[in-house]
Write a protein that holds these residues in place. Structure first.
Motif, PDB file in Angstrom:
ATOM      1  N   PRO B 349       0.806  -1.225   0.000  1.00 25.08           N
ATOM      2  CA  PRO B 349       0.000   0.000   0.000  1.00 25.08           C
ATOM      3  C   PRO B 349       0.844   1.283   0.000  1.00 25.08           C
ATOM      4  O   PRO B 349       0.393   2.317  -0.510  1.00 25.08           O
ATOM      5  N   ILE B 350       2.044   1.246   0.546  1.00 25.00           N
ATOM      6  CA  ILE B 350       2.861   2.478   0.582  1.00 25.00           C
ATOM      7  C   ILE B 350       3.315   2.897  -0.821  1.00 25.00           C
ATOM      8  O   ILE B 350       2.999   3.994  -1.263  1.00 25.00           O
ATOM      9  N   PRO B 351       4.030   2.016  -1.570  1.00 27.96           N
ATOM     10  CA  PRO B 351       4.379   2.446  -2.938  1.00 27.96           C
ATOM     11  C   PRO B 351       3.132   2.669  -3.806  1.00 27.96           C
ATOM     12  O   PRO B 351       3.164   3.525  -4.700  1.00 27.96           O
ATOM     13  N   GLN B 352       2.058   1.950  -3.510  1.00 22.87           N
ATOM     14  CA  GLN B 352       0.834   2.156  -4.296  1.00 22.87           C
ATOM     15  C   GLN B 352       0.314   3.579  -4.093  1.00 22.87           C
ATOM     16  O   GLN B 352      -0.034   4.269  -5.046  1.00 22.87           O
ATOM     17  N   ALA B 353       0.313   4.013  -2.828  1.00 19.33           N
ATOM     18  CA  ALA B 353      -0.137   5.377  -2.547  1.00 19.33           C
ATOM     19  C   ALA B 353       0.784   6.390  -3.204  1.00 19.33           C
ATOM     20  O   ALA B 353       0.344   7.414  -3.742  1.00 19.33           O
ATOM     21  N   MET B 354       2.077   6.106  -3.193  1.00 19.28           N
ATOM     22  CA  MET B 354       3.034   7.013  -3.823  1.00 19.28           C
ATOM     23  C   MET B 354       2.748   7.130  -5.315  1.00 19.28           C
ATOM     24  O   MET B 354       2.812   8.211  -5.900  1.00 19.28           O
ATOM     25  N   SER B 355       2.437   5.991  -5.944  1.00 20.56           N
ATOM     26  CA  SER B 355       2.121   6.004  -7.374  1.00 20.56           C
ATOM     27  C   SER B 355       0.835   6.789  -7.648  1.00 20.56           C
ATOM     28  O   SER B 355       0.759   7.557  -8.604  1.00 20.56           O
ATOM     29  N   MET B 356      -0.166   6.621  -6.744  1.00 14.91           N
ATOM     30  CA  MET B 356      -1.442   7.323  -6.941  1.00 14.91           C
ATOM     31  C   MET B 356      -1.287   8.835  -6.829  1.00 14.91           C
ATOM     32  O   MET B 356      -2.030   9.606  -7.438  1.00 14.91           O
ATOM     33  N   ALA B 357      -0.307   9.270  -6.037  1.00 15.45           N
ATOM     34  CA  ALA B 357      -0.163  10.707  -5.772  1.00 15.45           C
ATOM     35  C   ALA B 357       0.489  11.463  -6.927  1.00 15.45           C
ATOM     36  O   ALA B 357       0.562  12.691  -6.910  1.00 15.45           O
ATOM     37  N   ILE B 358       0.970  10.707  -7.927  1.00 20.25           N
ATOM     38  CA  ILE B 358       1.728  11.361  -9.012  1.00 20.25           C
ATOM     39  C   ILE B 358       0.800  11.807 -10.141  1.00 20.25           C
ATOM     40  O   ILE B 358      -0.047  11.039 -10.593  1.00 20.25           O
ATOM     41  N   ASP B 359       0.989  13.051 -10.610  1.00 22.43           N
ATOM     42  CA  ASP B 359       0.253  13.534 -11.779  1.00 22.43           C
ATOM     43  C   ASP B 359       1.146  13.353 -13.005  1.00 22.43           C
ATOM     44  O   ASP B 359       1.914  14.233 -13.376  1.00 22.43           O
ATOM     45  N   ARG B 360       1.038  12.175 -13.635  1.00 25.77           N
ATOM     46  CA  ARG B 360       1.919  11.851 -14.751  1.00 25.77           C
ATOM     47  C   ARG B 360       1.669  12.755 -15.957  1.00 25.77           C
ATOM     48  O   ARG B 360       2.595  13.059 -16.714  1.00 25.77           O
ATOM     49  N   THR B 361       0.434  13.159 -16.149  1.00 26.72           N
ATOM     50  CA  THR B 361       0.101  14.017 -17.284  1.00 26.72           C
ATOM     51  C   THR B 361       0.822  15.354 -17.162  1.00 26.72           C
ATOM     52  O   THR B 361       1.376  15.869 -18.132  1.00 26.72           O
ATOM     53  N   LEU B 362       0.837  15.891 -15.956  1.00 26.45           N
ATOM     54  CA  LEU B 362       1.504  17.168 -15.737  1.00 26.45           C
ATOM     55  C   LEU B 362       2.996  17.057 -16.051  1.00 26.45           C
ATOM     56  O   LEU B 362       3.560  17.890 -16.767  1.00 26.45           O
ATOM     57  N   ILE B 363       3.618  15.984 -15.547  1.00 23.59           N
ATOM     58  CA  ILE B 363       5.060  15.808 -15.794  1.00 23.59           C
ATOM     59  C   ILE B 363       5.324  15.720 -17.287  1.00 23.59           C
ATOM     60  O   ILE B 363       6.188  16.406 -17.827  1.00 23.59           O
ATOM     61  N   SER B 364       4.542  14.903 -17.973  1.00 17.05           N
ATOM     62  CA  SER B 364       4.870  14.702 -19.379  1.00 17.05           C
ATOM     63  C   SER B 364       4.548  15.946 -20.204  1.00 17.05           C
ATOM     64  O   SER B 364       5.298  16.293 -21.109  1.00 17.05           O
ATOM     65  N   GLU B 365       3.502  16.659 -19.874  1.00 14.57           N
ATOM     66  CA  GLU B 365       3.196  17.864 -20.655  1.00 14.57           C
ATOM     67  C   GLU B 365       4.162  19.003 -20.376  1.00 14.57           C
ATOM     68  O   GLU B 365       4.629  19.681 -21.278  1.00 14.57           O
ATOM     69  N   GLN B 366       4.431  19.237 -19.087  1.00 15.39           N
ATOM     70  CA  GLN B 366       5.256  20.386 -18.729  1.00 15.39           C
ATOM     71  C   GLN B 366       6.745  20.136 -18.977  1.00 15.39           C
ATOM     72  O   GLN B 366       7.459  21.042 -19.383  1.00 15.39           O
ATOM     73  N   LEU B 367       7.211  18.940 -18.667  1.00 12.16           N
ATOM     74  CA  LEU B 367       8.649  18.722 -18.705  1.00 12.16           C
ATOM     75  C   LEU B 367       9.118  18.032 -19.979  1.00 12.16           C
ATOM     76  O   LEU B 367      10.235  18.229 -20.410  1.00 12.16           O
ATOM     77  N   TYR B 368       8.281  17.203 -20.566  1.00 10.21           N
ATOM     78  CA  TYR B 368       8.711  16.467 -21.747  1.00 10.21           C
ATOM     79  C   TYR B 368       8.098  17.000 -23.034  1.00 10.21           C
ATOM     80  O   TYR B 368       8.651  16.830 -24.104  1.00 10.21           O
ATOM     81  N   GLY B 369       6.943  17.623 -22.935  1.00 11.79           N
ATOM     82  CA  GLY B 369       6.316  18.209 -24.117  1.00 11.79           C
ATOM     83  C   GLY B 369       6.039  17.174 -25.180  1.00 11.79           C
ATOM     84  O   GLY B 369       5.421  16.138 -24.920  1.00 11.79           O
TER      85      GLY B 369
END
Lengths: 352, 596
Positions: B349-369
């Motif tokens: 549950p700990i790494p699962q919660a960590m994964s849930m907390a990530i906004d992957r769309t934001l990272i890929s749009e803002q940082l990777y374009g």
């Protein structure tokens, strides 16, 4: 007019002796330089296979290294390089220049690149030389043509508006790096105004008026960027050298004799002021050959500077060694030349 | 006296001038006698250009690579630039299309078990060449050329950069003029590594006959202008500068639209992008590693289009399954047959919660374009291998993550804002290589994890150290002396090799000098069993299902937290049609179909 010093290569002649001595010292100097360059590059960390994709396995990298001759011990590699560079390469050059064959030229190994395996390093250098000489050399000529008159006028009209403006522009010229002026020019003249191309076409052959104009257009920006930088330095140097000479007694004497100002400036002050400037120019010529690494990179002028930087990135050690050595050679030779020219221009210098 | 002095000076001047001329002369006329033909061809081109000006203009395609090509082809120089310069003229038996499907090129069809091309025991594959194939000098292409290519690249002294493609091959033989049989050392469920894709094109056995082994080093002319079968052939190759191609009259397919291709190298990525998107001087610019915002601004000028090629690369966070605590000394991050588990990251549950907390769309749009898409899988492509059971991670859910931790009793009992598990505060260290995009990603993740009560210490190491693999350095990704780390790897077109990294046997440890690929140190018996099954399953739906299962086990055990599916960005003019950018093969794979 001062007499030129005697200039024959007889052993009784001091200048001749000086020259012979200087030329002879070049040989051990160059050997020492070649050893240092070779040793430093050979012992430095870095591996030509490091530029390859990460997916290539270590065993395969080892095979590639072996194929390039990296496994040999240092003295063997150095000896081989010396032989290839000082014997095989000059022979190959002569063969090519006169289209003849000397001995068994097929089996004579030449210094070949690691990045482009099988391609002789010398051929790569000679392919790049014309672009560098044209662009960087032209910039140098433009710089001299602009800088010397500007420096002279600035000095004789010291603190005039012309001098102030000239000083200001020179200051800008040598304090702004070329990569910045280059980028500004591209944005202004290529992107906004679309006057000049931003890609230098190395394949352009000048056959008619149109292609000549095309060549001028594509050289305009790099030449301007480099010329501006060089001119700024030279103009400041000319000005200060002129200012050193203006208060001299001989100038006052010449003026007292009633010569016109123009005559005094050109015949007396300029002549004497140019001595250090000419030395500076002579010492700067090797820099033309070494190219202007950043400027060539920005404008995609494929000259020697771009060749060297590419070779460094790819860890193409034979190419780096050869190019660096040629630069060292040119610097040594032009230093000697500057000394000699200095003596010819300034009769007060005596070689003994 | 004076006259003589001056003349001595002149002699020196003339000598100098001669030295320069001598140096410059050979450069003006490339390679002696060839110079003649090259000049002759150039003159002919100009004449054609003049004639053409009356009818229609010569059609020139200008391609910009900010890394210049050293040699055309993948064998002697392993860079993408070299492979792509080769792909314009050299062809393999088959290509990968952008979806990862194999399409025939020099071969009549793709061999499979169904059509009898691949043997039932998975020990051999038989390819058949198209009829009437010709090299760009008009000579015949035969099965011998294919056999020769294999011998050329596998000869130890050639130092072939592409020999990876030929691993596991026992023999390649020509059955007749058009048929080639490859036999393997052991059963090979995926037999398409050799001669497929820009990594292993066919070269001419006649042209390269004397260039095998150590002699490869001396074949200047052959190496710089290999014969090809592709839509264009090399006219002039200037090392590390520019390659000029013309339409290949002997090409087997449709004749190319363009008369000439100019493959120009050098400069930097930003100015290459500018030359296409803002000035329109070039038609195509490759691998534009430029800040996404700058690229978007350039694209807004309206001249061209930015396109992305995706292969299998995934930027992911690896979750250490062993305890990396510095008090353990030499036992840090040692698996020790499961005796040294991580104190809290092994509690799912700990790494699962960590994964849930990530906004992957934001990272890929803002940082990777243009160069990134959010992903929840470690096998993100080809499409038929991609699992869809993990897609829930695409939506950020901080409340859900907090609730999950609360439910599982991972609570903040001392009120310092950091949760504890078994009395141990959730403080983690997170390392990666020094790189502005990676550092920004780290900062974002740290902020999100703080919102779920996990404190993160960010560490970065210089890439040459982190990826350097020095067994004496504590800062390598293999030693993994932190709780988390982040980097990119990806599968080749067949994911078996990549999946083999995560079996138990591959855990890096002192005993194997940290040599294995299972960096997270996760060991799951079910994974190992399924992997074993994969190595015996031929290409088909069963294999696809297995790959998906293996992916799911790895992701759902939270050994790895995938973030961004990474691609390569290029740009082309709007007027250039037919570009179908390819991550699996060379971006030049279909250059013959480009037109205006």
């Amino acid at each position: 007019m001062p007499l030129l010093p005697a200039f024959t290569l007889s052993p009784n002649n001091p200048v001749g002796q000086y020259l012979v001595r200087r030329v002879l010292t070049i040989v051990p100097t160059l050997i020492a330089i070649s050893f240092v360059i070779f040793a430093v590059l050979d012992l430095a960390p870095g591996d030509p296979t490091s530029a390859l994709p990460e997916t290539i396995r270590p065993e395969i990298r080892q095979q590639i290294r072996k194929a390039m001759g990296l496994d040999e011990p240092f003295p063997v590699k150095y000896g081989l390089w010396m032989r290839q560079f000082f014997v095989n390469e000059p022979l190959a050059l002569i063969e090519k220049a006169f289209d003849i064959q000397i001995g068994d030229s097929e089996s004579r190994l030449r210094v070949t690149s690691w990045g482009s395996r099988g391609v002789p390093v010398m051929d790569m250098i000679l392919e790049r030389l014309p672009q560098t000489l044209w662009v960087v050399g032209l910039a140098y000529v433009v710089a001299i043509v602009i800088a010397v008159p500007v420096g002279v006028v600035s000095a004789i009209r010291q603190y005039s508006v012309f001098d102030q403006v000239g000083t200001f522009i020179s200051l800008i010229g040598y304090s702004i790096p070329t990569f910045f002026t280059g980028l500004l020019m591209i944005l202004l003249f290529s992107v906004k105004l679309k006057w000049f191309p931003m890609i230098y076409d190395t394949n352009l052959s000048i056959a008619d008026w149109d292609s000549f104009v095309q060549q001028l257009r594509q050289s305009a920006m790099p030449v301007a960027v480099l010329g501006f930088f060089q001119a700024a330095t030279l103009a400041r140097f000319t000005r200060s050298s002129m200012l050193d000479n203006i208060p001299m007694d001989y100038v006052r004497t010449a003026t007292a004799k009633g010569f016109r100002e123009r005559y005094v400036v050109i015949r007396h002050i300029l002549r004497n002021s140019l001595i250090p400037v000419v030395t500076l120019i002579a010492l700067g010529i090797p820099a033309i050959f070494s190219g202007a690494i950043i400027t060539e990179q920005i404008f995609r002028v494929n000259g020697l500077g771009a060749l060297l930087i590419g070779a460094i990135q790819l860890n193409d050690i034979p190419l780096v060694q050869t190019v660096t050595f040629i630069f060292a050679f040119l610097i040594v030779v032009f230093n000697l030349l500057a000394d000699v020219v200095y003596g010819i221009l300034d009769p007060r210098i005596r070689y003994s | 006296m004076m006259g003589r002095q001056i003349s001595t000076l002149r002699v020196i001047a003339i000598l100098l001038a001669m030295a320069f001329l001598l140096a410059a002369c050979p450069a003006a006329a490339p390679a002696g006698s060839e110079g003649m033909t090259a000049d002759g061809e150039m003159a002919a081109d100009e004449e054609m250009a003049e004639e053409g000006a009356m009818e229609d203009e010569e059609k020139v395609l200008t391609i910009l690579y900010w890394q210049a090509a050293s040699l055309p082809g993948p064998y002697l120089s392993g860079g993408t630039k070299d492979q792509d310069a080769g792909a314009i003229t050299l062809e393999p038996l088959a290509n990968y299309d952008p979806d990862g499907t194999i399409v025939p090129r020099l071969a009549v069809e793709i061999p499979s078990i169904e059509n009898g091309g691949v043997s039932e025991d998975l020990m051999s594959i038989t390819w058949t060449l198209k009829e009437g194939l010709l090299w760009s000098d008009g000579s015949d292409v035969t099965a011998e050329d294919v056999v020769f290519t294999w011998m050329y690249c596998t000869h130890e002294e050639t130092g072939c950069a592409a020999s990876e493609a030929f691993l596991g091959i026992a023999n390649v033989e020509a059955v007749d003029d058009r048929t080639i049989t490859i036999t393997f050392d052991s059963p090979t469920p995926y037999p398409y590594n050799a001669f497929v894709g820009a990594n292993s094109p066919i070269i001419s056995s006649v042209q390269f006959a004397d260039c095998v082994g150590a002699a490869a080093q001396t074949c200047n002319e052959e190496n710089t202008s290999p014969l090809g079968t592709g839509p264009f052939r090399i006219v002039d190759f200037k090392v590390n500068d520019v390659v000029v191609y013309e339409r290949n009259p002997y090409h087997h397919g449709e004749p190319a639209y363009f008369d000439t291709v100019i493959f120009k190298g050098g400069g930097d990525a930003a100015s290459a992008a500018r030359a296409v998107l803002e000035t329109g001087e070039a038609d195509y610019a490759w691998n534009l590693q430029v800040e996404p915002d700058i690229l978007r601004d350039m694209e807004a000028a309206g001249l061209g289009k930015v396109v992305s090629a995706f292969a299998g690369y995934v930027e992911r966070v690896l979750v250490n399954q062993t305890n990396p605590h510095s008090d353990l000394g030499d036992d840090r991050s040692e698996y020790m047959d499961g005796a040294n588990p991580h104190p809290f990251l092994t509690f799912p549950p700990i790494p699962q919660a960590m994964s849930m907390a990530i906004d992957r769309t934001l990272i890929s749009e803002q940082l990777y374009g243009f160069a990134g898409q959010p992903t929840c899988n470690v096998i993100p492509a080809p499409l038929h291998y991609v699992s869809d059971t993990n897609d829930g991670c695409l939506t950020q859910d901080i409340d859900g993550a907090n609730a999950l931790l609360d439910e599982n009793g991972v609570l903040d009992s001392d009120g310092d804002g950091i949760r504890e598990y078994n009395g141990m505060p959730l403080k983690i260290s997170y390392q990666t290589s020094t790189n502005s995009v990676r550092q920004k990603t780290q900062a974002l993740l740290r902020q999100w994890w703080l919102q779920i009560g996990i404190e993160t210490e960010l560490i970065n190491h210089d890439a040459s150290v982190f990826f350097g693999g020095d067994p004496n350095s504590p800062d390598t990704y293999q030693k993994f002396y932190t709780d988390l780390q982040m980097y990119t790897t990806g599968p080749t077109i067949d994911p078996q090799q990549h999946l083999s990294n995560w079996i138990c046997e591959q855990i890096p440890m002192r005993d194997n000098v940290w040599g294995g690929g299972n960096i997270s140190r996760g060991c799951d018996a079910e994974y190992d069993a399924l992997y074993e099954q994969l190595t015996q399953t031929p290409v088909g739906p069963e294999r696809e299902a297995l790959v998906k299962q293996l992916n799911d086990i790895n992701v759902q055990n939270f050994y790895q937290i995938p973030l961004v599916y990474r691609g390569e960005v290029s740009a082309h003019l709007n007027t250039l049609k037919g570009v179908w950018i390819n991550g699996w093969d060379s971006q030049m794979w279909n250059v013959g179909e480009w037109r205006r």
